[in-house]
Design a protein around this motif. Structure first.
Motif, PDB file in Angstrom:
ATOM      1  N   UNK A   7       0.845  -1.212   0.000  1.00 56.94           N
ATOM      2  CA  UNK A   7       0.000   0.000   0.000  1.00 56.94           C
ATOM      3  C   UNK A   7       0.873   1.252   0.000  1.00 56.94           C
ATOM      4  N   UNK A   8       1.935   1.235   0.759  1.00 55.71           N
ATOM      5  CA  UNK A   8       2.840   2.382   0.784  1.00 55.71           C
ATOM      6  C   UNK A   8       3.483   2.573  -0.591  1.00 55.71           C
ATOM      7  N   UNK A  16       4.223  12.890  -6.632  1.00 54.83           N
ATOM      8  CA  UNK A  16       5.455  13.436  -7.223  1.00 54.83           C
ATOM      9  C   UNK A  16       6.663  13.353  -6.302  1.00 54.83           C
ATOM     10  N   UNK A  17       6.431  13.158  -4.994  1.00 54.54           N
ATOM     11  CA  UNK A  17       7.547  13.100  -4.050  1.00 54.54           C
ATOM     12  C   UNK A  17       7.210  12.172  -2.894  1.00 54.54           C
ATOM     13  N   UNK A  18       8.261  11.725  -2.221  1.00 46.18           N
ATOM     14  CA  UNK A  18       8.075  10.857  -1.060  1.00 46.18           C
ATOM     15  C   UNK A  18       7.354  11.609   0.055  1.00 46.18           C
ATOM     16  N   UNK A  24      -0.069  11.915   2.860  1.00 48.92           N
ATOM     17  CA  UNK A  24      -1.334  11.205   2.664  1.00 48.92           C
ATOM     18  C   UNK A  24      -1.438   9.987   3.580  1.00 48.92           C
ATOM     19  N   UNK A  25      -0.323   9.305   3.774  1.00 48.90           N
ATOM     20  CA  UNK A  25      -0.318   8.077   4.573  1.00 48.90           C
ATOM     21  C   UNK A  25      -0.256   8.338   6.075  1.00 48.90           C
ATOM     22  N   UNK A  26      -0.039   9.617   6.456  1.00 48.58           N
ATOM     23  CA  UNK A  26       0.114   9.988   7.871  1.00 48.58           C
ATOM     24  C   UNK A  26       1.300   9.251   8.494  1.00 48.58           C
ATOM     25  N   UNK A  27       2.384   9.164   7.719  1.00 45.30           N
ATOM     26  CA  UNK A  27       3.620   8.560   8.179  1.00 45.30           C
ATOM     27  C   UNK A  27       4.758   9.561   8.013  1.00 45.30           C
ATOM     28  N   UNK A  29       8.411  10.610   6.430  1.00 43.20           N
ATOM     29  CA  UNK A  29       9.145  10.225   5.220  1.00 43.20           C
ATOM     30  C   UNK A  29      10.124   9.082   5.481  1.00 43.20           C
ATOM     31  N   UNK A  30      10.701   9.063   6.669  1.00 46.32           N
ATOM     32  CA  UNK A  30      11.638   7.992   7.004  1.00 46.32           C
ATOM     33  C   UNK A  30      10.942   6.635   7.020  1.00 46.32           C
ATOM     34  N   UNK A  31       9.728   6.574   7.580  1.00 49.90           N
ATOM     35  CA  UNK A  31       8.984   5.309   7.638  1.00 49.90           C
ATOM     36  C   UNK A  31       8.598   4.846   6.234  1.00 49.90           C
ATOM     37  N   UNK A  32       8.225   5.795   5.385  1.00 46.05           N
ATOM     38  CA  UNK A  32       7.872   5.448   4.007  1.00 46.05           C
ATOM     39  C   UNK A  32       9.101   4.923   3.271  1.00 46.05           C
TER      40      UNK A  32
END
Length: 323
Positions: A7-8, A16-18, A24-27, A29-32
């Motif tokens: 899903x991620x 367009x960017x991480x 959107x994912x409420x995470x 950037x490091x977790x993504x």
């Protein structure tokens, strides 16, 4: 490989960017980023071409995106169908504002069978709505026949269409408009009392073309369905047959309605606008044309859970009952 990482990945692929995906994912950037690295490690394949500012899917990433969409859809279908009306459903529908205005009450009624469901109605012009459906960002799109018949770039053979009936356009005036006041005064007291006793809506006021063309009109400058700039053709009125004086050009639907209800101008609007008690229908006695649009619900039928099919059936049946 797990569904969370998929899903991620699918979310990052459409942004367009991480950072935008992380928002959107409420995470963070490091977790993504860790989830993407984990998925690439599971596959022993790099899925993105990385630069300082953005991630771009490479050929392997594009293939994996196609696989991930199918896997996520199957997982969602299995969970929703097994849980039935206990499923935690997030129904997303995209459509032009004017079509959401018409169908929002039915959508809300359809989702009442699922107590834990949420309904997101996203305002988009028709091509944008179909593009969002193609990307998997929404479950359904509501559009008119012109788009269905065109079946352009944003179309999939996996989609099914469900008729939501016809939408007829009517000449509409606010109760405070001078023409409406003048025509309403022609109703006899006996006729008004009879309508009240029968609990019937007020009938259309009748006027000639010469009467209505003496007043100002308000119109959008672009189609309220597809968003194309069409000038005086945007609302479906035939100015080649009955040329109007369009004094106000307003693309915002709510502002347009306010202008009509204030009595400043006449407008050519869908018939469901007349549910507003401040608006009256005017029937033009010598008008030779009628404008109507067929409306359709577009759904991705491939691997769709039962609730999506049920929603389409409910909306179709309801539109027939109210036709």
């Amino acid at each position: 490989m797990n569904l969370v990482d998929l899903r991620i990945f699918a979310c990052v692929a459409r942004h367009p960017s991480l950072g935008a995906a992380a928002q959107e994912l409420h995470l963070t950037p490091s977790a993504v980023s860790k989830a993407l690295r984990r998925l690439e490690g599971d596959l022993d394949t790099v899925l993105f071409d990385r630069s300082a500012k953005q991630l771009v899917l490479n050929a392997s990433g594009q293939r994996m995106l196609d696989f991930s969409k199918s896997m996520l859809t199957l997982a969602d279908q299995a969970k929703a169908d097994i849980m039935g009306n206990r499923a935690v459903i997030e129904c997303k529908v995209a459509a032009p504002a004017i079509l959401l205005w018409r169908h929002a009450p039915v959508l809300m009624r359809a989702m009442q069978a699922y107590p834990d469901a949420s309904l997101s109605m996203q305002t988009m012009f028709e091509d944008e709505a179909l593009a969002a459906l193609l990307r998997g960002e929404v479950n359904h799109a509501i559009v008119t026949s012109e788009v269905i018949e065109g079946r352009g770039a944003h179309w999939s053979s996996d989609w099914q269409v469900t008729s939501l009936g016809d939408m007829h356009l009517q000449l509409v005036a606010g109760k405070r408009h001078r023409l409406a006041i003048s025509l309403s005064s022609g109703l006899t007291a006996a006729s008004a009392n009879e309508l009240t006793r029968a609990a019937l809506p007020q009938p259309a006021l009748r006027a000639s073309s010469s009467q209505i063309l003496a007043y100002d009109f308000v119109s959008p400058s672009r189609s309220l369905f597809c968003g194309e700039q069409r000038g005086s053709r945007s609302d479906g009125w035939r100015d080649d047959q009955l040329p109007r004086k369009i004094r106000y050009w307003i693309d915002d639907l709510q502002l347009l309605l306010s202008t009509v209800k204030s009595g400043q101008a006449l407008a050519y609007l869908p018939e469901f606008a007349l549910a507003d008690a401040e608006l009256l229908r005017i029937e033009v006695s010598d008008c030779a044309f009628h404008c109507h649009e067929q409306v359709w619900l577009v759904s991705n039928a491939k691997n769709a859970p039962h609730w999506q099919h049920a929603l389409a059936e409910f909306m179709s049946a309801t539109s027939k009952d109210t036709a």
